[in-house]
Design a protein around this motif. Structure first.
Motif, PDB file in Angstrom:
ATOM      1  N   LYS A  25       0.938  -1.116  -0.097  1.00  0.00           N
ATOM      2  CA  LYS A  25      -0.078   0.148   0.008  1.00  0.00           C
ATOM      3  C   LYS A  25       0.845   1.499  -0.005  1.00  0.00           C
ATOM      4  O   LYS A  25       0.271   1.939  -0.816  1.00  0.00           O
ATOM      5  CB  LYS A  25      -0.549  -0.160   1.249  1.00  0.00           C
ATOM      6  N   PHE A  26       2.137   0.723   0.522  1.00  0.00           N
ATOM      7  CA  PHE A  26       2.529   2.126   1.446  1.00  0.00           C
ATOM      8  C   PHE A  26       3.648   2.035  -0.507  1.00  0.00           C
ATOM      9  O   PHE A  26       3.667   3.783  -1.160  1.00  0.00           O
ATOM     10  CB  PHE A  26       4.174   1.832   1.921  1.00  0.00           C
ATOM     11  N   LEU A  27       3.880   1.568  -1.244  1.00  0.00           N
ATOM     12  CA  LEU A  27       4.335   1.534  -1.953  1.00  0.00           C
ATOM     13  C   LEU A  27       3.519   1.951  -3.763  1.00  0.00           C
ATOM     14  O   LEU A  27       3.567   2.826  -4.179  1.00  0.00           O
ATOM     15  CB  LEU A  27       4.631  -0.008  -2.242  1.00  0.00           C
ATOM     16  N   GLU A  28       2.256   1.911  -3.349  1.00  0.00           N
ATOM     17  CA  GLU A  28       1.177   1.708  -4.140  1.00  0.00           C
ATOM     18  C   GLU A  28       0.824   3.843  -3.801  1.00  0.00           C
ATOM     19  O   GLU A  28       0.919   5.189  -5.259  1.00  0.00           O
ATOM     20  CB  GLU A  28       0.025   1.453  -4.442  1.00  0.00           C
ATOM     21  N   GLY A  29       1.150   4.368  -3.281  1.00  0.00           N
ATOM     22  CA  GLY A  29       0.789   5.273  -2.587  1.00  0.00           C
ATOM     23  C   GLY A  29       1.966   6.175  -2.993  1.00  0.00           C
ATOM     24  O   GLY A  29       2.201   7.914  -3.243  1.00  0.00           O
ATOM     25  N   LEU A  30       3.192   5.884  -3.448  1.00  0.00           N
ATOM     26  CA  LEU A  30       4.112   6.206  -4.253  1.00  0.00           C
ATOM     27  C   LEU A  30       4.424   6.073  -5.046  1.00  0.00           C
ATOM     28  O   LEU A  30       5.384   6.539  -5.944  1.00  0.00           O
ATOM     29  CB  LEU A  30       5.804   5.292  -3.589  1.00  0.00           C
ATOM     30  N   GLY A  31       3.204   5.380  -5.831  1.00  0.00           N
ATOM     31  CA  GLY A  31       3.183   5.632  -7.579  1.00  0.00           C
ATOM     32  C   GLY A  31       3.253   4.219  -7.924  1.00  0.00           C
ATOM     33  O   GLY A  31       3.312   4.252  -8.787  1.00  0.00           O
ATOM     34  N   LEU A  32       4.015   3.145  -7.627  1.00  0.00           N
ATOM     35  CA  LEU A  32       4.295   1.661  -7.867  1.00  0.00           C
ATOM     36  C   LEU A  32       3.211   0.997  -8.111  1.00  0.00           C
ATOM     37  O   LEU A  32       2.928   0.565  -7.222  1.00  0.00           O
ATOM     38  CB  LEU A  32       5.132   1.190  -7.276  1.00  0.00           C
ATOM     39  N   VAL A  33       1.851   0.806  -9.013  1.00  0.00           N
ATOM     40  CA  VAL A  33       1.226   0.218  -9.116  1.00  0.00           C
ATOM     41  C   VAL A  33       1.216  -0.550 -10.589  1.00  0.00           C
ATOM     42  O   VAL A  33       2.079  -0.007 -11.170  1.00  0.00           O
ATOM     43  CB  VAL A  33      -0.663   0.865  -9.285  1.00  0.00           C
TER      44      VAL A  33
ATOM     45  N   TYR B  98      -1.923  11.829  -6.412  1.00  0.00           N
ATOM     46  CA  TYR B  98      -2.533  10.902  -5.758  1.00  0.00           C
ATOM     47  C   TYR B  98      -2.959  11.404  -4.298  1.00  0.00           C
ATOM     48  O   TYR B  98      -4.251  10.823  -4.089  1.00  0.00           O
ATOM     49  CB  TYR B  98      -1.504   9.768  -5.394  1.00  0.00           C
ATOM     50  N   TYR B 255      -4.295   6.284 -10.523  1.00  0.00           N
ATOM     51  CA  TYR B 255      -3.340   6.894 -11.345  1.00  0.00           C
ATOM     52  C   TYR B 255      -4.194   6.759 -12.371  1.00  0.00           C
ATOM     53  O   TYR B 255      -3.326   8.304 -13.383  1.00  0.00           O
ATOM     54  CB  TYR B 255      -2.080   5.652 -10.661  1.00  0.00           C
TER      55      TYR B 255
END
Lengths: 72, 681
Positions: A25-33, B98, B255
């Motif tokens: 989830k933290f990585l998703e917040g940083l753009g890693l999706v 985001y 995104y």
């Protein structure tokens, strides 16, 4: 393939993340999706600096192993 | 009318700078995540209206996975500020939006402050503000906080929004997910409408959170079992269709929406992924061969300047100022005024002595904090954390533990507070326990005193070895604790690296002052009181009679009582015991106490009389054991308070200081007794 196997300087696309929920989830917040384009900027004994959506992230080898990518 | 505005944004988006500019307060401007975890408030300048501005912690999203995220979210939901000013780093807009998409969903009016527009302009990129505002459904105001531009406009806009909020409906978020997701969202919204209203939460947002299986919200709503079951069905259905978990589907949807917004509103001059200057520097400073040497060189330079010639010059300067000039003037002043002898003794020996012994170290601590600010504001500190991650991982810590530990060489109290940037509780606890082993500035006078008295030939080597001893004890403790109390891997290391930038002198001084202030306040309050109490306790007996011989005083009696504890360590005389006892207040007090108890009144650590006096009680071996003990035992009241606050548990705090004191005893015992075996004295 895991991000650790990616050659430096080449762009790749995130396919998925096998890290624990919280980290994921933290990585998703940083753009890693899934679908995000990333590139490895620098590498230090497996730890990486990657370029994600214009910012730079430092991640350790453990995380890099859990990020699945494919060549862009 | 009075209003409350909350500032929200990613770490490194310039939020703290913006906050300082709005409120005019001088606060910390930093680089690493979570730096403003404390809730900072201020009043907006240049407005007739009463506007309270709250600086929320820097966060990347509103998911409840870090302390900062929960703090920010709960504040917005429960305190309902009139406007949330969302600071967006325009040079890194995709990632920053985001959070924006999530803030908008909360149902509180949002104004986007598009910061760092100067960087965008320099790059040659263009942002269509009107378009961006339309697409996001919220006002967008350009700004460059570091240059002081646009801040008033942001506030003005926020004020207008706040004033009209009552009459204007908050716009429905423009973000729409995949049709299947939207269908589920509608279903869940219908299911929970009543519960969300009860908390005055926005239905759509609550529904989203429930689909994300957000435990915090579930707890707050306290839904009946059948509703929960229906929601679970929705989730299962979605996860089945998308072959991914709902959290990821939703994040992905955000995104995608952002990508569309950016594609329409932002024109980038350079879309290729060329290496920036920052990247080129990073290739060198994180190079597998050069990284560690460069890092060590940086640290060596910082310590060289702080504790070398420049640092000692400032010590001599302040020492002369306080102990000669000020003490001299006060002394003659008091005599001229015909003050009683006890008052003279209290002021000169007690207060000037106690407080003066600390003031001497203020410049040195300031120099250290100045370099810290330089490392942070330039962006190198984040890289240092990255470089150290691998090594610290072996001790059960992470690269993020490095920053507090480095600060520990300045002062343990702010260093312990800096552990808040560690998101994992286990890592944070371990870092808090180990940080006080880094020898803080306040312990320096003890080493200087004993170094000069017993190791005149190789003073700097002996003092340096004490610093190393602290690091070694921390390493061994880390390994032991990792294998026992703190089992399991440290949190994975993920840290945003802000681009390198040339720090402004103003920024560096604000930053330095913010940290150093704590030390000065300590000198003025805790140490001041301690000095008076210690002076009193060594002048009077338990029957409140003034004593001739300090051995009969209150402190003398306490010292005699606890001295046997230290006898096996080589320093069982009552004066050393008292010095260790008073050192609980602050380590600076150790030297002052030794001076007072040896009947010399206030002394500096280079006092020849004190050297001679100490030489009758100590041998070099005993002196070294004493130095090691004072390095490692209970840090000080201020650090203890900080540890209690950060650990938020008496049990852990007492464990930490108990462990530190126990280790101190064992190490001093080993030094003294093993040393004797080898025939050292």
């Amino acid at each position: 393939m895991p991000l650790t196997m990616m050659t430096r300087g080449i762009e790749a696309i995130v396919k998925g993340c096998r890290a624990k929920d919280k980290t994921k989830k933290f990585l998703e917040g940083l753009g890693l999706v899934p679908g995000t384009k990333i590139a490895v900027v620098a590498e230090m004994k497996g730890d990486l600096i990657i370029s994600v959506k214009g910012s730079r992230l430092a991640i350790n080898k453990g995380i890099a192993q859990k990020l699945d990518v494919e060549a862009a | 009318m009075s209003y409350t505005f909350a500032l929200a944004g990613n770490p490194n988006c310039g939020k703290t700078t913006m906050f300082n500019e709005i409120t005019g307060s001088t606060q910390y401007v930093g680089n690493w995540p979570g730096v403003t975890v404390e809730k900072k408030e201020g009043r907006a300048r240049r407005f007739k209206e009463e506007i309270k501005v709250v600086d929320l912690p820097g966060i990347y999203s509103l998911s409840p996975y870090t302390m900062e995220e929960i703090i920010a979210r709960d504040y917005i939901l429960d305190e309902k500020p009139d406007v949330v000013i969302n600071i967006v780093d325009a040079s890194n807009i995709e990632r920053n939006l985001y959070l924006t998409t999530q803030l908008v969903e909360l149902g509180v009016p949002v104004v986007v402050a598009l910061n760092m527009m100067d960087v965008v302009t320099t790059r040659g990129d263009q942002i269509n503000l009107k378009k961006l505002s339309e697409l996001l459904g919220v006002p967008v105001v350009p700004a460059s906080a570091s240059k002081g531009q646009g801040i008033h406009d942001v506030m003005q806009k926020a004020l207008v929004v706040a004033q009209t909020a009552a009459t204007v409906e908050v716009e429905v978020p423009k973000l729409r997910f995949d049709a299947k997701m939207e269908k589920c969202l509608d279903e869940v919204q219908n299911l929970i409408a009543a519960y969300a209203d009860r908390h005055h939460y926005h239905k759509r947002w609550v529904a989203l959170k429930l689909l994300e299986e957000d435990q915090e919200i579930k707890k707050k709503l306290d839904l009946p079992a059948n509703v929960e079951k229906d929601i679970q069905n929705c989730i299962a259905q979605l996860e089945n269709e998308f072959d991914n978990d709902t959290e990821t589907i939703i994040a992905d949807g955000r995104y995608q929406y952002i990508a569309d917004v950016v594609a329409e509103a932002v024109k980038k001059k350079n879309t290729g992924s060329t290496l920036t200057v920052s990247d080129k520097i990073d290739k060198i400073v994180t190079n597998r061969i050069f990284a560690i040497p460069i890092f060590l060189l940086m640290m060596w330079m910082v310590f060289r300047v702080t504790f070398g010639a420049v640092g000692s010059w400032t010590i001599d300067f302040v020492d002369g100022l306080v102990n000669d000039t000020i003490a001299g003037a006060l002394s003659s002043g008091l005599e001229a005024a015909g003050a009683a002898e006890w008052l003279h003794a209290l002021v000169i020996d007690g207060i000037i002595g106690g407080v003066g012994s600390i003031l001497v170290f203020v410049p040195q601590i300031m120099i250290l904090f100045f370099f810290m600010a330089l490392l942070e504001d330039s962006g190198y500190m984040a890289r240092a954390a990255f470089i150290m991650d691998r090594a610290l991982r072996k001790l059960g810590l992470t690269g993020k533990s490095f920053i507090p530990m480095l600060m520990g060489f300045g002062c343990s109290a702010p260093a312990v507070m800096a552990t808040r940037t560690l998101e994992n509780e286990k890592d944070r606890k371990l870092t808090i326990i180990l940080t006080p082993f880094m020898s803080c500035g306040a312990r320096m006078p003890i080493y200087l005193l004993f170094g000069a008295a017993f190791f005149a030939q190789n003073q700097s080597t002996m003092i340096f070895s004490i610093y190393i001893l602290g690091i070694v004890v921390a390493i061994i403790s880390g390994i032991i604790l990792k294998k026992t109390l703190f089992k399991g891997e440290a949190a994975p290391f993920v840290m945003e690296l802000p681009p390198y930038r040339i720090p402004t002198l103003k920024g560096l001084f604000i930053h330095m002052w913010d940290r150093g202030k704590a030390f000065l306040i300590k000198a003025g309050t805790v140490i001041f009181s301690a000095a008076v109490i210690i002076w009193f306790c060594q002048t009077f007996s338990f029957t409140l009679q003034m004593v001739e011989d300090p051995a009969d005083s209150i402190l003398g009696v306490i010292g005699h009582a606890i001295a046997p504890i230290f006898a096996p360590l080589g320093f069982g005389d009552w004066r050393s015991a008292v010095a260790i006892f008073t050192g609980l207040v602050a380590k600076e007090v150790v030297v002052a106490t030794l001076g007072i108890l040896h009947g010399l009144g206030e002394v500096a650590e280079d006092s020849m009389e004190l050297h001679t006096a100490l030489q009758t009680y100590f041998t070099p071996l005993k002196a070294y054991a004493f130095m090691a003990f004072t390095l490692l035992y209970f840090p000080c009241i201020a650090a203890f308070g900080a540890m209690k606050r950060e650990l938020n548990s008496w049990k852990w705090t007492l464990f930490a200081v108990g462990y530190q004191t126990g280790i101190a005893w064992i190490v001093a015992f080993l030094i003294y007794n093993v040393g004797r075996l080898f025939g050292l004295t």
